[in-house]
Design an enzyme around this catalytic site. Structure first.
Site, PDB file in Angstrom:
ATOM      1  N   HIS A  51       0.852  -1.194   0.000  1.00 50.71           N
ATOM      2  CA  HIS A  51       0.000   0.000   0.000  1.00 50.71           C
ATOM      3  C   HIS A  51       0.887   1.243   0.000  1.00 50.71           C
ATOM      4  O   HIS A  51       1.663   1.448   0.934  1.00 50.71           O
ATOM      5  CB  HIS A  51      -0.894  -0.002   1.252  1.00 50.71           C
ATOM      6  CG  HIS A  51      -1.821   1.175   1.328  1.00 50.71           C
ATOM      7  ND1 HIS A  51      -1.831   2.045   2.398  1.00 50.71           N
ATOM      8  CD2 HIS A  51      -2.743   1.642   0.450  1.00 50.71           C
ATOM      9  CE1 HIS A  51      -2.738   2.985   2.178  1.00 50.71           C
ATOM     10  NE2 HIS A  51      -3.303   2.759   1.010  1.00 50.71           N
ATOM     11  N   ARG A 148      -0.429  20.995  -4.807  1.00 46.00           N
ATOM     12  CA  ARG A 148      -0.310  19.641  -4.261  1.00 46.00           C
ATOM     13  C   ARG A 148      -0.996  19.597  -2.907  1.00 46.00           C
ATOM     14  O   ARG A 148      -0.524  20.191  -1.936  1.00 46.00           O
ATOM     15  CB  ARG A 148       1.185  19.293  -4.121  1.00 46.00           C
ATOM     16  CG  ARG A 148       1.465  18.004  -3.332  1.00 46.00           C
ATOM     17  CD  ARG A 148       1.008  16.785  -4.103  1.00 46.00           C
ATOM     18  NE  ARG A 148       1.371  15.515  -3.465  1.00 46.00           N
ATOM     19  CZ  ARG A 148       0.484  14.666  -2.948  1.00 46.00           C
ATOM     20  NH1 ARG A 148      -0.805  14.958  -2.924  1.00 46.00           N
ATOM     21  NH2 ARG A 148       0.880  13.506  -2.451  1.00 46.00           N
ATOM     22  N   TYR A 334       8.343  10.459   1.078  1.00 42.23           N
ATOM     23  CA  TYR A 334       9.436  11.411   0.821  1.00 42.23           C
ATOM     24  C   TYR A 334      10.763  10.883   1.344  1.00 42.23           C
ATOM     25  O   TYR A 334      11.549  11.604   1.965  1.00 42.23           O
ATOM     26  CB  TYR A 334       9.081  12.807   1.383  1.00 42.23           C
ATOM     27  CG  TYR A 334       7.778  13.300   0.789  1.00 42.23           C
ATOM     28  CD1 TYR A 334       7.737  13.787  -0.518  1.00 42.23           C
ATOM     29  CD2 TYR A 334       6.586  13.202   1.488  1.00 42.23           C
ATOM     30  CE1 TYR A 334       6.540  14.174  -1.094  1.00 42.23           C
ATOM     31  CE2 TYR A 334       5.374  13.586   0.916  1.00 42.23           C
ATOM     32  CZ  TYR A 334       5.369  14.071  -0.371  1.00 42.23           C
ATOM     33  OH  TYR A 334       4.180  14.451  -0.947  1.00 42.23           O
TER      34      TYR A 334
HETATM   35  N1  LIG Z   1      -0.601  21.591   5.158  1.00 41.46           N
HETATM   36  C1  LIG Z   1      -0.117  21.042   4.030  1.00 41.46           C
HETATM   37  N2  LIG Z   1       1.049  21.503   3.548  1.00 41.46           N
HETATM   38  C2  LIG Z   1       1.569  20.972   2.410  1.00 41.46           C
HETATM   39  C3  LIG Z   1       0.924  19.908   1.733  1.00 41.46           C
HETATM   40  C4  LIG Z   1      -0.325  19.460   2.252  1.00 41.46           C
HETATM   41  O1  LIG Z   1      -0.971  18.558   1.703  1.00 41.46           O
HETATM   42  N3  LIG Z   1      -0.800  20.044   3.404  1.00 41.46           N
HETATM   43  N4  LIG Z   1       1.510  19.352   0.617  1.00 41.46           N
HETATM   44  C5  LIG Z   1       2.971  19.503   0.532  1.00 41.46           C
HETATM   45  C6  LIG Z   1       3.533  19.075  -0.739  1.00 41.46           C
HETATM   46  S1  LIG Z   1       3.818  17.408  -0.926  1.00 41.46           S
HETATM   47  C7  LIG Z   1       3.917  19.946  -1.720  1.00 41.46           C
HETATM   48  S2  LIG Z   1       4.646  19.410  -3.121  1.00 41.46           S
HETATM   49  C8  LIG Z   1       3.718  21.402  -1.539  1.00 41.46           C
HETATM   50  C9  LIG Z   1       2.987  22.013  -2.711  1.00 41.46           C
HETATM   51  O2  LIG Z   1       2.844  23.393  -2.524  1.00 41.46           O
HETATM   52  P1  LIG Z   1       1.850  24.209  -3.449  1.00 41.46           P
HETATM   53  O3  LIG Z   1       0.532  23.497  -3.472  1.00 41.46           O
HETATM   54  O4  LIG Z   1       1.793  25.580  -2.902  1.00 41.46           O
HETATM   55  O5  LIG Z   1       2.471  24.179  -4.831  1.00 41.46           O
HETATM   56  O6  LIG Z   1       2.991  21.705  -0.352  1.00 41.46           O
HETATM   57  C10 LIG Z   1       3.373  20.957   0.768  1.00 41.46           C
HETATM   58  N5  LIG Z   1       2.723  21.484   1.943  1.00 41.46           N
HETATM   59 MO   LIG Z   2       5.151  17.068  -2.815  1.00 44.80          MO
END
Ligand SMILES: Nc1nc2c(c(=O)[nH]1)N[C@H]1C(S)=C(S)[C@@H](COP(=O)(O)O)O[C@H]1N2
Ligand SMILES: [Mo]
Length: 482
Positions: A51, A148, A334
């Site tokens: 998963h 994202r 990550y």
């Molecule tokens: N609170 C929060 N922060 C987050 C995320 C999220 O889902 N929730 N996604 C992260 C990921 S994986 C990415 S790649 C970036 C994307 O930033 P953006 O949507 O401003 O491009 O935010 C990050 N910060």
């Molecule tokens: Mo990301």
């Protein structure tokens, strides 16, 4: 009966009669693991190790997965439904069917989005910027910045918003700042690209073998000027000891919550947080405007040079502690593995988290498969290049013949930041001569940074189960118009 509860933001599995189980013990204990979807009952025991969301799936043990899939809407694809069908062991009685329509509510407050974005999943909303629009602006307009999300976008009010700073150092000290109170620190601007660690994953997927994750092409990177206050100013004001940083971490927590009520969170080492070259901001503005809801309104952390996951949006708390974030997103995602590791063998607990990004580049215009019209015997090719950790892009080279010859980009637009603080991307242009009668052309792009690191040629050797850090040469083929 297994109970799952939250303790200090972490999940604890509890068996009646027994206490606190590790996930491994839990798996041993559960001879089989069932979930319900619509009217189907599925034994997904053998699927558990592969998963992609790791042990998040344990939350749904014996339950309907529909509430979880309402938050993680990317599950609702034909491919995943077909896969699930292979595990069906029976059906539930009509009288036991549950009405999940209320879960729609979660998504009722999503912001409106620019129609030019290329939507990868709509719930949660994930979208990339079209390649040709990446090179149209050095600073990406806010409405075109890639998005994202892991969960629904939380609705927050800048006037009421507060961020907690919790410093655990023997005793725990907590301070709280409204946005107005944060403004007592000097405000500053930082030009920085944000790139998802999964950017260009689709190429690794297509050129080697399947990886799990959103199939980003090259559009999970954008550039902006961020404005706010420096994280290190705030941390110092809260009494963080700058001479005693080893083994400590800064945990960022967002206001968005998953299906089990856990907030999004991740962390970076305290040393990284305090390093002035990293220019880490608590940002309220993006390209001169308030942060849009999709990008963290009213407050986000921006960690230049790091995978964008560390730039937590809708920032609610900052915790300085001896522990890394214990969240799923920090512990089970990550991180990278060698090309031989599988979902069954990869050990996320010993793989180091990705805190800095390697060099990458992509050709944005023309696109793969385009027909180009030469002008005066040349075609113009444009793209971006980026390297993490503050390294500057010093050169971009393009090969029009699979590596036989290389042509250096004659135009390279970078920022004017001091050494070690090149957090912006670079945009480049190169003119490539076309031979008479030439029908097509293969183009390869690779960039070099100020550490003289460059990209690997092939994806084969850097392939990994999650498809992160997918930075081999970008290769496209174009047709030449007569
Ligand atoms: N609170 C929060 N922060 C987050 C995320 C999220 O889902 N929730 N996604 C992260 C990921 S994986 C990415 S790649 C970036 C994307 O930033 P953006 O949507 O401003 O491009 O935010 C990050 N910060
Ligand atoms: Mo990301």
């Amino acid at each position: 009966m297994i109970h799952v509860k939250r303790e200090k933001g972490c999940r604890i599995y509890q068996h009646s009669g027994l206490t606190k189980l590790s996930l491994i013990t839990l798996r041993k204990l559960l001879e089989s693991f069932w979930v319900i979807y619509k009217n189907g009952v599925y034994d997904v025991t053998s699927f558990l190790p592969s998963h992609p969301g790791g042990d998040q799936i344990m939350m749904a043990g014996g339950l309907s997965i529909e509430p979880f899939w309402s938050v993680y809407g990317m599950h609702k694809t034909q491919e995943i439904c077909d896969l699930l069908e292979t595990y069906r062991i029976g059906n539930i009685h009509e009288a036991d069917m549950i009405d999940h329509s209320a879960e729609e509510e979660l998504w009722s407050k999503e912001p409106s989005r620019d129609e030019r974005l290329i939507v990868k999943t709509s719930r949660p909303f994930n979208a990339e910027i079209p390649a040709k629009l990446q090179v149209a602006h050095f600073d990406t307009p806010n409405e075109l910045f890639f998005v994202r999300q892991h969960m629904p976008v939380p609705e927050l009010d800048a006037c009421k918003h507060k961020v907690k700073v919790i410093v655990k150092n023997g005793e725990t000290k907590t301070r709280e700042f409204s946005l107005q109170q944060l403004d007592k620190f000097p405000r500053t601007k930082v030009r920085a690209a944000l790139m998802c660690a999964g950017n260009r994953r689709s190429e690794m997927n297509e050129e080697v073998k399947p990886v799990k994750g959103i199939s980003w092409q090259g559009g999970a990177i954008s550039n902006a000027v961020w404005e706010g206050v420096l994280l290190r100013d705030v941390l110092r004001d809260c009494g963080v000891d700058c001479n005693n940083v080893a083994g400590k971490h800064v945990i960022f927590t967002g206001a968005d919550i998953d299906a089990t009520g856990v907030n999004f969170s991740t962390s970076i080492p305290l040393e990284q947080a305090l390093n002035p070259n990293n220019c880490i901001l608590l940002a309220t503005h993006m390209n001169g405007a308030e942060l849009p809801p999709d990008h963290g309104y009213p407050l986000r952390v921006v960690v230049p040079g790091a995978p964008a996951v560390r730039s937590v949006k809708w920032l609610e708390s900052i915790t300085v502690s001896k522990e890394e974030s214990c969240s799923h997103w920090h512990q089970k995602d990550y991180r990278s593995f060698n090309a031989s590791e599988t979902w069954e063998t990869a050990d996320f607990s010993t793989a180091p988290p990705i805190y800095s990004l390697p060099i990458t580049s992509a050709i944005c215009d023309p696109a793969d498969g385009d027909t180009v019209v030469p002008k005066d015997g040349v075609v113009e090719v444009r793209g971006y290049a980026y390297s993490g950790g503050g390294a500057k892009i010093v050169r971009v080279d393009i090969s029009p013949d699979c590596g036989e010859t290389w042509i250096q980009a004659d135009e390279l637009q970078t920022d004017d930041a001091p050494a070690q603080q090149h957090h912006s991307w670079a945009l480049w242009t190169v003119t490539i001569p076309v031979c008479k009668g030439q029908e097509d052309m293969v183009l390869w792009a690779k960039a070099t940074d100020s550490n003289f690191n460059t990209q690997p040629e092939r994806f084969d050797d850097i392939w990994n189960i999650r498809g992160v850090l997918s930075n081999a040469y970008h290769k496209i083929t174009v047709q030449i118009a007569r």
